[in-house]
Design a protein around this motif. Structure first.
Motif, short mmCIF file in Angstrom:
data_model
loop_
_atom_site.label_atom_id
_atom_site.label_comp_id
_atom_site.label_asym_id
_atom_site.label_seq_id
_atom_site.Cartn_x
_atom_site.Cartn_y
_atom_site.Cartn_z
N SER A 16 0.83 -1.22 -0.05
CA SER A 16 -0.14 -0.01 0.07
C SER A 16 0.81 1.24 0.06
N ARG A 17 2.15 1.08 0.53
CA ARG A 17 3.01 2.24 0.50
C ARG A 17 3.10 3.26 -0.59
N GLY A 18 3.26 2.58 -1.81
CA GLY A 18 3.58 3.49 -3.26
C GLY A 18 2.08 4.47 -3.34
N LEU A 19 1.07 3.49 -3.26
CA LEU A 19 -0.02 4.48 -3.75
C LEU A 19 -0.35 5.48 -2.53
N LEU A 20 -0.22 5.24 -1.07
CA LEU A 20 -0.30 6.13 0.04
C LEU A 20 0.42 7.35 -0.25
N ALA A 21 1.91 7.04 -0.78
CA ALA A 21 2.60 8.22 -1.05
C ALA A 21 2.10 9.34 -2.16
N GLU A 39 -4.67 -1.03 4.93
CA GLU A 39 -4.72 -2.29 5.50
C GLU A 39 -4.91 -3.39 4.58
N SER A 40 -5.67 -3.13 3.70
CA SER A 40 -5.98 -4.02 2.58
C SER A 40 -5.56 -3.37 1.24
N PRO A 41 -4.60 -3.65 0.59
CA PRO A 41 -3.90 -3.15 -0.54
C PRO A 41 -5.22 -3.22 -1.67
N ALA A 42 -5.65 -4.24 -1.64
CA ALA A 42 -6.87 -4.38 -2.95
C ALA A 42 -7.69 -3.43 -2.69
N ALA A 43 -8.30 -2.96 -1.33
CA ALA A 43 -9.34 -2.17 -0.99
C ALA A 43 -8.89 -0.94 -1.44
N LEU A 44 -7.63 -0.45 -0.87
CA LEU A 44 -7.19 0.82 -1.26
C LEU A 44 -7.17 1.24 -2.76
N ARG A 45 -6.69 0.03 -3.47
CA ARG A 45 -6.46 0.26 -5.08
C ARG A 45 -7.94 0.18 -5.61
N ALA A 46 -8.72 -0.54 -4.97
CA ALA A 46 -10.08 -0.37 -5.79
C ALA A 46 -10.72 0.80 -5.58
N TYR A 47 -10.62 1.31 -4.20
CA TYR A 47 -11.02 2.66 -4.02
C TYR A 47 -10.58 3.64 -4.88
N GLU A 48 -9.44 4.07 -4.79
CA GLU A 48 -8.39 4.95 -5.73
C GLU A 48 -9.08 4.99 -6.87
N LYS A 157 -18.40 5.61 -3.69
CA LYS A 157 -18.87 5.98 -2.46
C LYS A 157 -19.32 4.88 -1.68
N THR A 158 -19.75 3.98 -1.96
CA THR A 158 -20.20 2.62 -1.22
C THR A 158 -19.21 2.20 -0.55
N ILE A 159 -17.87 1.95 -1.23
CA ILE A 159 -16.73 1.26 -0.70
C ILE A 159 -16.28 2.39 0.45
N SER A 160 -16.29 3.38 0.38
CA SER A 160 -15.69 4.40 1.39
C SER A 160 -16.81 4.59 2.37
N ASN A 161 -18.03 4.83 2.20
CA ASN A 161 -19.02 4.82 3.21
C ASN A 161 -19.18 3.58 4.17
N TYR A 162 -19.03 2.47 3.59
CA TYR A 162 -18.83 1.24 4.21
C TYR A 162 -17.69 1.05 4.96
N ALA A 163 -16.50 1.38 4.42
CA ALA A 163 -15.30 1.28 5.32
C ALA A 163 -15.34 2.27 6.40
N ASN A 164 -15.79 3.42 6.37
CA ASN A 164 -15.91 4.39 7.32
C ASN A 164 -16.64 3.98 8.60
N HIS A 165 -18.11 3.33 8.08
CA HIS A 165 -18.60 2.62 9.22
C HIS A 165 -18.00 1.64 9.78
N ILE A 166 -17.45 0.56 9.13
CA ILE A 166 -16.68 -0.67 9.93
C ILE A 166 -15.52 -0.07 10.66
N VAL A 167 -14.66 0.87 10.19
CA VAL A 167 -13.58 1.15 10.77
C VAL A 167 -13.72 2.25 11.75
N GLY A 168 -14.81 2.94 11.68
CA GLY A 168 -14.79 4.20 12.47
C GLY A 168 -13.73 5.21 12.33
#
Length: 185
Positions: A16-21, A39-48, A157-168
Motif C-alpha cells: 500500500s505504501r507507494g499508492l499512499l505516497a 490495511e488491504s492493498p486491494a481495497a485501497l487500490r479499488a477505492y482509488e 462512495k459505497t466502498i468509502s461509506n462502508y469502510a468508514n462505518h466498519i473502521v470508525g
C-alpha cells in the motif's frame, strides 16, 4: 467496535505504501480514509481506481458531488458527507442546493434534482430503479452513458461509506469546521 489501524506511510503494508505516497502528494495530506483502507492493498487500490474513474465520467464536478453527497447521506456517513460538503463548495455547488442535499430535500434545479432522484432510486432499490426512473433521468437531459457512469461513482462512495462505518474512521482536522459537521438524524 474493533480497533482498525489508521496507517502512516511507515506502518502501512508494503503493497500500500507507494499508492499512499501518491495520495499524500496529490491531496497534500494523507486522508484517514485512505490510511485505513491501506490495511488491504486491494481495497485501497479499488477505492482509488473508482474515485479516479469518477472524474472521467460525463458528469461535471458539481454533478459528481451531488451523487457523492446523495449516496453518503443515504448511507449515513458523516465522514464522507463532511468531506464532500467541502469538495462540493470547491466545485461551485450552490449553498442552497448543498444544504438541501445534506438534509435529503429536493433540489431546485431540474437537472440536479433529476440526478439526485435517480441516484437515490438506484441506491435505495439496490440497482433496480425501474424503467420509469430511467426514462425520467434520460428525459432530464442525461444519456445512457450517464446511467452507467453513475454506477462508478456509487461504487466508489459505497466502498468509502462502508469502510468508514466498519473502521470508525476519525474525522480529518479540516472537518472540525462546524459548517461541515453532519450526522444522520
Amino acid at each position: 467496535m474493533h480497533d482498525f489501524p489508521i496507517h502512516s506511510l511507515d506502518s502501512a503494508p508494503e503493497a500500500s505504501r507507494g499508492l499512499l505516497a501518491e495520495i499524500e502528494t496529490r491531496w497534500g495530506f494523507l486522508p484517514k480514509l485512505h490510511a485505513a483502507l491501506a490495511e488491504s492493498p486491494a481495497a485501497l487500490r479499488a477505492y482509488e481506481a473508482l474515485f479516479s474513474l469518477a472524474e472521467q465520467t460525463g458528469f461535471t464536478p458539481a454533478e459528481r458531488q451531488v451523487v457523492f453527497l446523495t449516496v453518503s447521506t443515504f448511507h449515513g456517513c458523516g465522514y464522507c458527507t463532511a468531506a464532500h460538503t467541502f469538495l462540493a463548495r470547491q466545485a461551485g455547488l450552490d449553498e442552497g442546493e448543498l444544504q438541501a442535499l445534506r438534509s435529503g430535500r429536493p433540489l431546485t434545479g431540474r437537472r440536479l434534482e433529476s440526478l439526485r432522484r435517480f441516484t437515490l432510486a438506484v441506491v435505495r432499490d439496490r440497482g433496480d430503479p425501474g424503467s420509469q426512473e430511467v426514462e425520467a433521468f434520460l428525459s432530464a437531459g442525461f444519456d445512457e452513458a450517464n446511467v452507467l457512469d453513475l454506477l462508478v461513482i456509487i461504487a466508489a462512495k459505497t466502498i468509502s461509506n462502508y469502510a468508514n462505518h466498519i473502521v470508525g474512521t476519525p474525522m480529518e482536522e479540516f472537518m472540525a469546521d462546524p459548517a461541515l459537521a453532519w450526522s444522520a438524524a
